[in-house]
Design a protein around this motif. Structure first.
Motif, PDB file in Angstrom:
ATOM      1  N   LEU A 248       0.836  -1.211   0.000  1.00  0.00           N
ATOM      2  CA  LEU A 248       0.000   0.000   0.000  1.00  0.00           C
ATOM      3  C   LEU A 248       0.865   1.252   0.000  1.00  0.00           C
ATOM      4  CD1 LEU A 248      -2.931  -0.809   2.472  1.00  0.00           C
ATOM      5  CD2 LEU A 248      -3.062  -0.447   0.001  1.00  0.00           C
TER       6      LEU A 248
ATOM      7  N   GLY B  71       1.218   5.973  -7.143  1.00  0.00           N
ATOM      8  CA  GLY B  71      -0.057   6.580  -7.565  1.00  0.00           C
ATOM      9  C   GLY B  71       0.078   8.092  -7.565  1.00  0.00           C
TER      10      GLY B  71
ATOM     11  N   LEU C  20       2.221   9.179 -10.407  1.00  0.00           N
ATOM     12  CA  LEU C  20       1.455   9.060 -11.652  1.00  0.00           C
ATOM     13  C   LEU C  20       0.534  10.262 -11.836  1.00  0.00           C
ATOM     14  CD1 LEU C  20       0.854   7.177 -13.996  1.00  0.00           C
ATOM     15  CD2 LEU C  20      -0.790   5.965 -12.569  1.00  0.00           C
ATOM     16  N   ALA C  21      -0.161  10.631 -10.748  1.00  0.00           N
ATOM     17  CA  ALA C  21      -1.096  11.763 -10.822  1.00  0.00           C
ATOM     18  C   ALA C  21      -0.323  13.051 -11.131  1.00  0.00           C
ATOM     19  CB  ALA C  21      -1.868  11.881  -9.512  1.00  0.00           C
TER      20      ALA C  21
ATOM     21  N   THR D   1       0.640  13.053 -14.745  1.00  0.00           N
ATOM     22  CA  THR D   1      -0.529  13.386 -15.590  1.00  0.00           C
ATOM     23  C   THR D   1      -0.764  14.900 -15.575  1.00  0.00           C
ATOM     24  OG1 THR D   1      -1.524  11.250 -15.142  1.00  0.00           O
ATOM     25  CG2 THR D   1      -3.007  12.967 -15.942  1.00  0.00           C
TER      26      THR D   1
ATOM     27  N   HIS E  75       2.238   1.073 -10.998  1.00  0.00           N
ATOM     28  CA  HIS E  75       1.163   1.357 -10.037  1.00  0.00           C
ATOM     29  C   HIS E  75       0.058   0.290 -10.130  1.00  0.00           C
ATOM     30  CE1 HIS E  75      -1.542   3.545  -7.462  1.00  0.00           C
ATOM     31  NE2 HIS E  75      -2.476   3.534  -8.396  1.00  0.00           N
TER      32      HIS E  75
ATOM     33  N   GLY F  28      -1.167  -2.348  -7.184  1.00  0.00           N
ATOM     34  CA  GLY F  28      -2.566  -2.353  -6.757  1.00  0.00           C
ATOM     35  C   GLY F  28      -3.219  -3.711  -6.979  1.00  0.00           C
TER      36      GLY F  28
ATOM     37  N   LEU G 122     -10.931  -0.418  -3.742  1.00  0.00           N
ATOM     38  CA  LEU G 122      -9.958   0.578  -4.222  1.00  0.00           C
ATOM     39  C   LEU G 122      -9.232   0.114  -5.489  1.00  0.00           C
ATOM     40  CD1 LEU G 122      -8.348   3.247  -3.837  1.00  0.00           C
ATOM     41  CD2 LEU G 122      -6.907   2.043  -2.216  1.00  0.00           C
ATOM     42  N   PRO G 123      -8.621  -1.094  -5.489  1.00  0.00           N
ATOM     43  CA  PRO G 123      -7.986  -1.525  -6.735  1.00  0.00           C
ATOM     44  C   PRO G 123      -8.989  -1.739  -7.868  1.00  0.00           C
ATOM     45  CG  PRO G 123      -7.591  -3.145  -4.965  1.00  0.00           C
ATOM     46  CD  PRO G 123      -8.320  -2.000  -4.357  1.00  0.00           C
TER      47      PRO G 123
ATOM     48  N   GLY H 160      -9.559   1.408  -9.507  1.00  0.00           N
ATOM     49  CA  GLY H 160      -8.398   1.763 -10.327  1.00  0.00           C
ATOM     50  C   GLY H 160      -8.481   1.088 -11.691  1.00  0.00           C
ATOM     51  N   VAL H 161      -8.830  -0.191 -11.684  1.00  0.00           N
ATOM     52  CA  VAL H 161      -8.949  -0.935 -12.952  1.00  0.00           C
ATOM     53  C   VAL H 161     -10.050  -0.304 -13.810  1.00  0.00           C
ATOM     54  CG1 VAL H 161      -9.522  -3.170 -13.984  1.00  0.00           C
ATOM     55  CG2 VAL H 161      -8.064  -3.092 -11.952  1.00  0.00           C
TER      56      VAL H 161
ATOM     57  N   TYR I  29      -8.787  13.374 -16.649  1.00  0.00           N
ATOM     58  CA  TYR I  29      -9.671  12.518 -15.840  1.00  0.00           C
ATOM     59  C   TYR I  29     -10.881  13.282 -15.290  1.00  0.00           C
ATOM     60  CZ  TYR I  29      -6.359   8.646 -15.857  1.00  0.00           C
ATOM     61  OH  TYR I  29      -5.568   7.601 -16.240  1.00  0.00           O
TER      62      TYR I  29
ATOM     63  N   HIS J 157     -12.449   7.689 -11.402  1.00  0.00           N
ATOM     64  CA  HIS J 157     -11.231   8.348 -10.914  1.00  0.00           C
ATOM     65  C   HIS J 157     -11.528   9.062  -9.599  1.00  0.00           C
ATOM     66  CE1 HIS J 157      -8.032  11.556 -10.979  1.00  0.00           C
ATOM     67  NE2 HIS J 157      -7.299  10.500 -11.291  1.00  0.00           N
TER      68      HIS J 157
ATOM     69  N   HIS K 292     -11.889   6.443  -7.003  1.00  0.00           N
ATOM     70  CA  HIS K 292     -10.563   5.919  -6.621  1.00  0.00           C
ATOM     71  C   HIS K 292      -9.903   6.858  -5.600  1.00  0.00           C
ATOM     72  CE1 HIS K 292      -7.256   3.170  -7.336  1.00  0.00           C
ATOM     73  NE2 HIS K 292      -6.424   4.146  -7.642  1.00  0.00           N
ATOM     74  N   GLU K 293      -9.969   8.162  -5.879  1.00  0.00           N
ATOM     75  CA  GLU K 293      -9.342   9.132  -4.967  1.00  0.00           C
ATOM     76  C   GLU K 293     -10.054   9.158  -3.624  1.00  0.00           C
ATOM     77  OE1 GLU K 293      -7.362  12.504  -7.895  1.00  0.00           O
ATOM     78  OE2 GLU K 293      -9.400  12.815  -7.174  1.00  0.00           O
TER      79      GLU K 293
HETATM   80  C1  HEM Z   1      -4.799  -0.725  -3.208  1.00  0.00           C
HETATM   81  C2  HEM Z   1      -4.296  -0.364  -4.324  1.00  0.00           C
HETATM   82  C3  HEM Z   1      -4.176   1.054  -4.834  1.00  0.00           C
HETATM   83  C4  HEM Z   1      -3.845   2.210  -4.158  1.00  0.00           C
HETATM   84  C5  HEM Z   1      -3.465   2.372  -2.690  1.00  0.00           C
HETATM   85  C6  HEM Z   1      -3.900   3.291  -5.121  1.00  0.00           C
HETATM   86  C7  HEM Z   1      -3.612   4.617  -4.829  1.00  0.00           C
HETATM   87  C8  HEM Z   1      -3.630   5.638  -5.750  1.00  0.00           C
HETATM   88  C9  HEM Z   1      -3.279   7.012  -5.466  1.00  0.00           C
HETATM   89  C10 HEM Z   1      -2.806   7.552  -4.112  1.00  0.00           C
HETATM   90  C11 HEM Z   1      -3.449   7.716  -6.609  1.00  0.00           C
HETATM   91  C12 HEM Z   1      -3.205   9.213  -6.818  1.00  0.00           C
HETATM   92  C13 HEM Z   1      -4.440   9.991  -6.581  1.00  0.00           C
HETATM   93  C14 HEM Z   1      -4.170  11.481  -6.741  1.00  0.00           C
HETATM   94  O1  HEM Z   1      -3.240  11.999  -6.108  1.00  0.00           O
HETATM   95  O2  HEM Z   1      -4.920  12.121  -7.501  1.00  0.00           O
HETATM   96  C15 HEM Z   1      -3.908   6.794  -7.636  1.00  0.00           C
HETATM   97  C16 HEM Z   1      -4.206   7.134  -8.937  1.00  0.00           C
HETATM   98  C17 HEM Z   1      -4.541   6.231  -9.915  1.00  0.00           C
HETATM   99  N1  HEM Z   1      -4.608   4.849  -9.799  1.00  0.00           N
HETATM  100 FE1  HEM Z   1      -4.431   3.818  -8.084  1.00  0.00          FE
HETATM  101  N2  HEM Z   1      -4.265   2.773  -6.347  1.00  0.00           N
HETATM  102  C18 HEM Z   1      -4.435   1.412  -6.209  1.00  0.00           C
HETATM  103  C19 HEM Z   1      -4.761   0.504  -7.206  1.00  0.00           C
HETATM  104  C20 HEM Z   1      -4.874   0.811  -8.548  1.00  0.00           C
HETATM  105  C21 HEM Z   1      -5.068  -0.161  -9.622  1.00  0.00           C
HETATM  106  C22 HEM Z   1      -5.159  -1.682  -9.454  1.00  0.00           C
HETATM  107  C23 HEM Z   1      -5.144   0.545 -10.777  1.00  0.00           C
HETATM  108  C24 HEM Z   1      -5.335   0.067 -12.191  1.00  0.00           C
HETATM  109  C25 HEM Z   1      -4.899  -1.030 -12.694  1.00  0.00           C
HETATM  110  C26 HEM Z   1      -5.002   1.958 -10.441  1.00  0.00           C
HETATM  111  C27 HEM Z   1      -5.073   2.992 -11.338  1.00  0.00           C
HETATM  112  C28 HEM Z   1      -4.926   4.327 -11.033  1.00  0.00           C
HETATM  113  C29 HEM Z   1      -5.089   5.397 -11.995  1.00  0.00           C
HETATM  114  C30 HEM Z   1      -5.449   5.244 -13.468  1.00  0.00           C
HETATM  115  C31 HEM Z   1      -4.859   6.586 -11.294  1.00  0.00           C
HETATM  116  C32 HEM Z   1      -4.948   7.999 -11.865  1.00  0.00           C
HETATM  117  C33 HEM Z   1      -3.605   8.524 -12.189  1.00  0.00           C
HETATM  118  C34 HEM Z   1      -3.693   9.958 -12.605  1.00  0.00           C
HETATM  119  O3  HEM Z   1      -4.490  10.734 -12.048  1.00  0.00           O
HETATM  120  O4  HEM Z   1      -2.947  10.284 -13.503  1.00  0.00           O
HETATM  121  N3  HEM Z   1      -4.828   2.070  -9.073  1.00  0.00           N
HETATM  122  N4  HEM Z   1      -4.021   5.535  -7.089  1.00  0.00           N
END
Ligand code: HEM
Ligand code: HEM
Length: 174
Positions: free
Chosen positions: A19, A26, A29-30, A33, A46, A50, A96-97, A100-101, A127, A133, A136-137
């Motif tokens: 985590l 994550g 990545l954000a 972007t 990422h 996840g 949460l994951p 994300g998917v 996004y 999205h 997810h946040e």
């Molecule tokens: C428990 C698992 C996960 C955690 C703790 C997590 C956490 C995060 C965090 C902290 C962000 C940044 C949010 C922000 O600051 O705006 C993020 C963005 C993102 N995550 Fe995850 N995530 C997880 C699983 C996944 C999975 C499995 C996928 C896809 C396969 C995924 C896809 C994304 C995408 C597409 C973004 C947006 C990136 C962007 O804004 O450019 N995440 N995630």
């Protein structure tokens, strides 16, 4: 039964480590972007972290059924609340994951990953209209709050109640 099984303990602490890594990547990545230069590798790292959390959570729920859990340490309102927090943690660890998917699938990121073309990845504001999205946040913020409450409870047991609860989640020598 006085302790969690070794595999439950292993997954508990491995999930924590994954985590932290998923959080870091994550966030990176954000940020990438927002600066319109995200990479496919950033998504893959990422996403894999996840996805590992998701698989481990499913395995953990299966082992929980098979191995059982130690009896609740007490029956006060606080103990029931702690149990509720555990259930909410499991729910968020699953959703949460998944969110994300869904974000990847329902945005341009999916096309970019399938075609291997990083120029198709969402840029700044890409996004804005992707509901998952937002989800997810929000789920990530909920996870942070739940973990904070959970850790405060564990610390209370360790240093104030001194009832040995932490031992139940620590590896033992045979
Ligand atoms: C428990 C698992 C996960 C955690 C703790 C997590 C956490 C995060 C965090 C902290 C962000 C940044 C949010 C922000 O600051 O705006 C993020 C963005 C993102 N995550 Fe995850 N995530 C997880 C699983 C996944 C999975 C499995 C996928 C896809 C396969 C995924 C896809 C994304 C995408 C597409 C973004 C947006 C990136 C962007 O804004 O450019 N995440 N995630
Ligand atoms: C430093 C951080 C952490 C500490 C000190 C800690 C400590 C503990 C302890 C002592 C237990 C056993 C409680 C009992 O026997 O009633 C436990 C259970 C649990 N922890 Fe943590 N934990 C931490 C981080 C996390 C994180 C990050 C998650 C998930 C996001 C998590 C999820 C859980 C869950 C779901 C249970 C319930 C296990 C079950 O009954 O199935 N913990 N934790």
């Amino acid at each position: 039964m006085t302790h969690y099984s070794n595999r439950m303990i292993f997954i508990h602490w491995l999930t924590l480590a994954l985590l932290v890594a998923a959080w870091f990547f994550g966030h990176e990545l954000a940020e990438a972007t927002d600066e319109s230069h995200a990479s496919l590798a950033g998504y893959i790292v990422h996403g894999l972290l996840g996805a590992a959390v998701l698989l481990l959570t499913v395995a953990r729920l299966f082992f929980r059924r098979k191995d059982g859990t130690p009896a609740a340490i007490g029956n006060t309102a606080m103990d029931k609340f702690a149990k509720g927090v555990h259930h909410m943690l499991y729910t968020v660890l699953f959703l949460l994951p998944v969110s994300g998917v869904v974000t990847v699938i329902s945005s341009d990121a999916g096309h970019a990953l399938l075609s291997g073309d990083a120029s198709l990845l969402p840029k700044d504001g890409g996004y804005e209209h992707v509901f998952s999205h937002e989800v997810h946040e929000t789920l990530f913020t909920i996870l942070l709050v739940l973990v904070l409450v959970h850790v405060m409870g564990a610390l209370k047991h360790q240093f104030i109640a001194k009832d040995g609860l932490m031992e139940r989640m620590l590896p033992r020598r045979k």
